[in-house]
Structure formats: structure tokens, C-alpha cells
Design a protein around this motif. Structure first.
Motif, mmCIF file in Angstrom:
data_model
loop_
_atom_site.group_PDB
_atom_site.id
_atom_site.type_symbol
_atom_site.label_atom_id
_atom_site.label_comp_id
_atom_site.label_asym_id
_atom_site.label_seq_id
_atom_site.Cartn_x
_atom_site.Cartn_y
_atom_site.Cartn_z
ATOM 1 N N ARG A 23 0.853 -1.193 0.000
ATOM 2 C CA ARG A 23 0.000 0.000 0.000
ATOM 3 C C ARG A 23 0.891 1.246 0.000
ATOM 4 N NH1 ARG A 23 -2.008 -3.416 4.189
ATOM 5 N NH2 ARG A 23 -4.170 -4.036 3.850
ATOM 6 N N ALA A 24 0.303 2.381 -0.371
ATOM 7 C CA ALA A 24 1.045 3.645 -0.360
ATOM 8 C C ALA A 24 1.591 3.946 1.031
ATOM 9 C CB ALA A 24 0.160 4.783 -0.858
ATOM 10 N N LYS A 25 0.785 3.706 2.060
ATOM 11 C CA LYS A 25 1.233 3.950 3.437
ATOM 12 C C LYS A 25 2.452 3.085 3.763
ATOM 13 C CE LYS A 25 -0.015 3.516 8.260
ATOM 14 N NZ LYS A 25 -1.019 3.473 9.269
ATOM 15 N N GLU A 26 2.442 1.843 3.306
ATOM 16 C CA GLU A 26 3.553 0.930 3.572
ATOM 17 C C GLU A 26 4.799 1.356 2.807
ATOM 18 O OE1 GLU A 26 0.623 -2.878 4.419
ATOM 19 O OE2 GLU A 26 1.447 -2.595 2.410
ATOM 20 N N LEU A 27 4.616 1.812 1.573
ATOM 21 C CA LEU A 27 5.746 2.312 0.783
ATOM 22 C C LEU A 27 6.396 3.508 1.472
ATOM 23 C CD1 LEU A 27 4.087 2.137 -2.735
ATOM 24 C CD2 LEU A 27 6.049 0.768 -1.972
ATOM 25 N N ALA A 28 5.559 4.426 1.946
ATOM 26 C CA ALA A 28 6.072 5.626 2.598
ATOM 27 C C ALA A 28 6.817 5.300 3.888
ATOM 28 C CB ALA A 28 4.916 6.591 2.883
ATOM 29 N N ALA A 29 6.409 4.246 4.572
ATOM 30 C CA ALA A 29 6.995 3.898 5.875
ATOM 31 C C ALA A 29 8.194 2.964 5.793
ATOM 32 C CB ALA A 29 5.918 3.269 6.762
ATOM 33 N N LEU A 30 8.466 2.398 4.616
ATOM 34 C CA LEU A 30 9.595 1.467 4.511
ATOM 35 C C LEU A 30 10.903 2.125 4.914
ATOM 36 C CD1 LEU A 30 9.161 -0.535 1.179
ATOM 37 C CD2 LEU A 30 9.032 -1.405 3.522
ATOM 38 N N ARG A 31 11.710 1.381 5.616
ATOM 39 C CA ARG A 31 13.049 1.814 6.028
ATOM 40 C C ARG A 31 14.092 1.049 5.214
ATOM 41 N NH1 ARG A 31 12.380 6.190 8.936
ATOM 42 N NH2 ARG A 31 10.565 6.063 10.266
ATOM 43 N N ILE A 48 7.016 -6.091 7.601
ATOM 44 C CA ILE A 48 6.544 -4.726 7.794
ATOM 45 C C ILE A 48 5.908 -4.694 9.177
ATOM 46 C CG2 ILE A 48 4.964 -2.932 7.001
ATOM 47 C CD1 ILE A 48 5.083 -4.096 4.248
ATOM 48 N N ALA A 49 6.362 -3.779 10.009
ATOM 49 C CA ALA A 49 5.837 -3.663 11.373
ATOM 50 C C ALA A 49 4.385 -3.194 11.343
ATOM 51 C CB ALA A 49 6.684 -2.674 12.171
ATOM 52 N N GLY A 50 3.672 -3.513 12.391
ATOM 53 C CA GLY A 50 2.275 -3.102 12.503
ATOM 54 C C GLY A 50 2.092 -1.601 12.389
ATOM 55 N N THR A 51 3.079 -0.838 12.826
ATOM 56 C CA THR A 51 2.987 0.618 12.730
ATOM 57 C C THR A 51 3.091 1.112 11.285
ATOM 58 O OG1 THR A 51 5.362 0.810 13.115
ATOM 59 C CG2 THR A 51 3.909 1.018 15.053
ATOM 60 N N GLN A 52 3.571 0.248 10.405
ATOM 61 C CA GLN A 52 3.735 0.613 8.998
ATOM 62 C C GLN A 52 2.534 0.198 8.147
ATOM 63 O OE1 GLN A 52 7.590 -1.579 9.027
ATOM 64 N NE2 GLN A 52 8.308 0.106 7.749
ATOM 65 N N SER A 82 21.427 5.973 6.563
ATOM 66 C CA SER A 82 21.321 5.132 7.754
ATOM 67 C C SER A 82 20.307 4.021 7.517
ATOM 68 C CB SER A 82 20.875 6.002 8.935
ATOM 69 O OG SER A 82 20.326 5.210 9.950
ATOM 70 N N MET A 83 20.524 2.883 8.145
ATOM 71 C CA MET A 83 19.596 1.757 8.014
ATOM 72 C C MET A 83 18.209 2.129 8.559
ATOM 73 S SD MET A 83 21.169 -0.618 6.412
ATOM 74 C CE MET A 83 20.518 -2.254 6.713
ATOM 75 N N ASN A 84 18.133 3.082 9.469
ATOM 76 C CA ASN A 84 16.846 3.513 10.022
ATOM 77 C C ASN A 84 16.159 4.582 9.186
ATOM 78 O OD1 ASN A 84 16.764 1.788 12.203
ATOM 79 N ND2 ASN A 84 17.967 3.157 13.479
ATOM 80 N N CYS A 85 16.826 5.085 8.163
ATOM 81 C CA CYS A 85 16.262 6.112 7.297
ATOM 82 C C CYS A 85 15.156 5.506 6.418
ATOM 83 C CB CYS A 85 17.366 6.688 6.407
ATOM 84 S SG CYS A 85 16.844 8.083 5.384
ATOM 85 N N VAL A 86 14.188 6.330 6.047
ATOM 86 C CA VAL A 86 13.154 5.847 5.137
ATOM 87 C C VAL A 86 13.781 5.491 3.797
ATOM 88 C CG1 VAL A 86 11.208 7.024 6.223
ATOM 89 C CG2 VAL A 86 12.510 8.183 4.428
ATOM 90 N N SER A 93 14.247 15.948 0.445
ATOM 91 C CA SER A 93 14.969 15.036 1.345
ATOM 92 C C SER A 93 14.217 14.765 2.644
ATOM 93 C CB SER A 93 16.377 15.564 1.646
ATOM 94 O OG SER A 93 17.119 15.624 0.452
ATOM 95 N N THR A 94 12.903 14.717 2.569
ATOM 96 C CA THR A 94 12.078 14.355 3.717
ATOM 97 C C THR A 94 11.329 13.076 3.401
ATOM 98 O OG1 THR A 94 10.192 15.660 2.912
ATOM 99 C CG2 THR A 94 11.758 16.782 4.366
ATOM 100 N N ALA A 95 10.760 12.487 4.424
ATOM 101 C CA ALA A 95 9.968 11.269 4.239
ATOM 102 C C ALA A 95 8.641 11.612 3.573
ATOM 103 C CB ALA A 95 9.716 10.602 5.589
ATOM 104 N N PHE A 96 8.150 10.694 2.767
ATOM 105 C CA PHE A 96 6.806 10.828 2.214
ATOM 106 C C PHE A 96 5.800 10.548 3.323
ATOM 107 C CE2 PHE A 96 8.978 9.982 -1.799
ATOM 108 C CZ PHE A 96 8.266 10.755 -2.704
ATOM 109 N N SER A 97 4.695 11.259 3.312
ATOM 110 C CA SER A 97 3.562 10.863 4.142
ATOM 111 C C SER A 97 2.763 9.865 3.304
ATOM 112 C CB SER A 97 2.681 12.068 4.475
ATOM 113 O OG SER A 97 2.028 12.539 3.307
#
Length: 170
Positions: A23-31, A48-52, A82-86, A93-97
Motif C-alpha cells: 500500500r502507499a502507506k507501507e511504501l512511505a513507511a519502509l526503512r 513490515i511492522a504493525g505501525t507501517q 542510515s539503516m533507520n532512514c526511510v 529530502s524528507t519522508a513521504f507521508s
């Protein structure tokens, strides 16, 4: 309309939707760490974590050989993040919502001439293609992260070719 340039970022976004059903939400949250291991190699599966996710339940995503090739190419774009970066970042250079990822997907599909496509079209394609190849609805539900197979069934589009092939099975 969100400004974007066709580059190595567009392909993995759309292909993670079409080839993995994200889903778009999952794509945006991928690290980065979701998709690549510590050595930079593409994982053959990831969680994918539940929060994603939309439903708040973690789920396993399986990465096909075709998608692995695409993600290997994208590794050069990720660079030394970083491995924790989106995994996907905007031109600023910001995360997608979730909403901006939805809009980006819409813009990509429109640019390709797909006027009736939505941000969910790749996910629908993923489920429908697998169903047309005989994958059972229970497996599809698991791959899609659906709790109920009735949800998955609503995603499966039926076309004339499938109907014609079905009657030939008798």
C-alpha cells in the motif's frame, strides 16, 4: 501535482506495489533496513511492522527475483543512508507521508496514460495477477495482509479472457 522526475526512485515504488502488493502507506513507511541487510544485499523477504501497515498487524513481504533485481539497482540511490532512514525520500529530502505517496503514485500513473488508476492499482494488479495464475484466495489474503478472505476477493478483477479460459477447464 507533485513534481517528480523519472529516475531510479519511481520504478521501485511502483514495482513494490505491483510485485509485492504494498500500500502507499507501507511504501512511505519502509526503512532501508526493511529491504536491505547490513551488507547492503536485498532481502528475499522482510517484515513490515504493525505501525507501517493499514490494519496495524505486522506482515511478511516476499521479494521475487524480479523485484530483487530492481531493488539492487535502487541501492545506488540509497547510498550511505542510515539503516533507520526511510527508503524513499522526497525531492526536499524528507519522508513521504501516506498522502503524498498516494499522490505520487497517481501522478506516475497519469504520466503513463493510466487515467483511471489509483494509488491502490498496483496492489490490485498484484492480487489479480496471482489469482489469475491459480494462487488460492487464502494465500493471497496472507500476502496482502488481509484478515478476511472476503476483503481479498473484492480486489480480484475478472476479465473475459479468464472467463473463456475457465470454461475450457471442463
Amino acid at each position: 501535482m507533485i513534481a517528480w522526475a523519472p529516475d531510479l526512485t519511481i520504478t521501485p515504488i511502483i514495482m513494490l506495489s505491483i510485485l509485492a502488493g504494498l500500500r502507499a502507506k507501507e511504501l512511505a513507511a519502509l526503512r532501508v533496513a526493511d529491504v536491505y541487510d547490513a551488507t547492503g544485499a536485498v532481502r528475499d523477504q522482510f517484515v513490515i511492522a504493525g505501525t507501517q501497515t493499514k490494519g496495524g498487524l505486522a506482515r511478511r513481504v516476499y521479494v521475487s527475483a524480479k523485484l530483487q533485481r530492481i531493488l539492487r539497482e535502487y541501492r545506488s540511490v540509497v547510498g550511505s543512508r542510515s539503516m533507520n532512514c526511510v527508503l524513499f525520500i522526497t525531492q526536499q529530502s524528507t519522508a513521504f507521508s501516506a498522502n503524498t505517496m498516494c499522490q505520487l503514485c497517481l501522478d506516475i500513473y497519469k504520466a503513463c496514460g493510466l487515467r483511471d488508476a489509483s494509488s491502490h492499482s498496483g496492489r490490485r494488479t498484484f492480487i489479480t495477477r496471482l489469482a489469475s495464475k491459480g494462487v488460492g484466495v487464502r494465500v493471497l489474503a496472507e500476502l496482502a495482509g488481509h484478515r478476511h478472505i472476503s476483503t481479498t476477493q473484492r480486489y480480484i478483477d475478472v476479465n473475459a479472457d479468464q472467463l473463456a479460459s475457465a470454461v475450457e477447464l471442463i
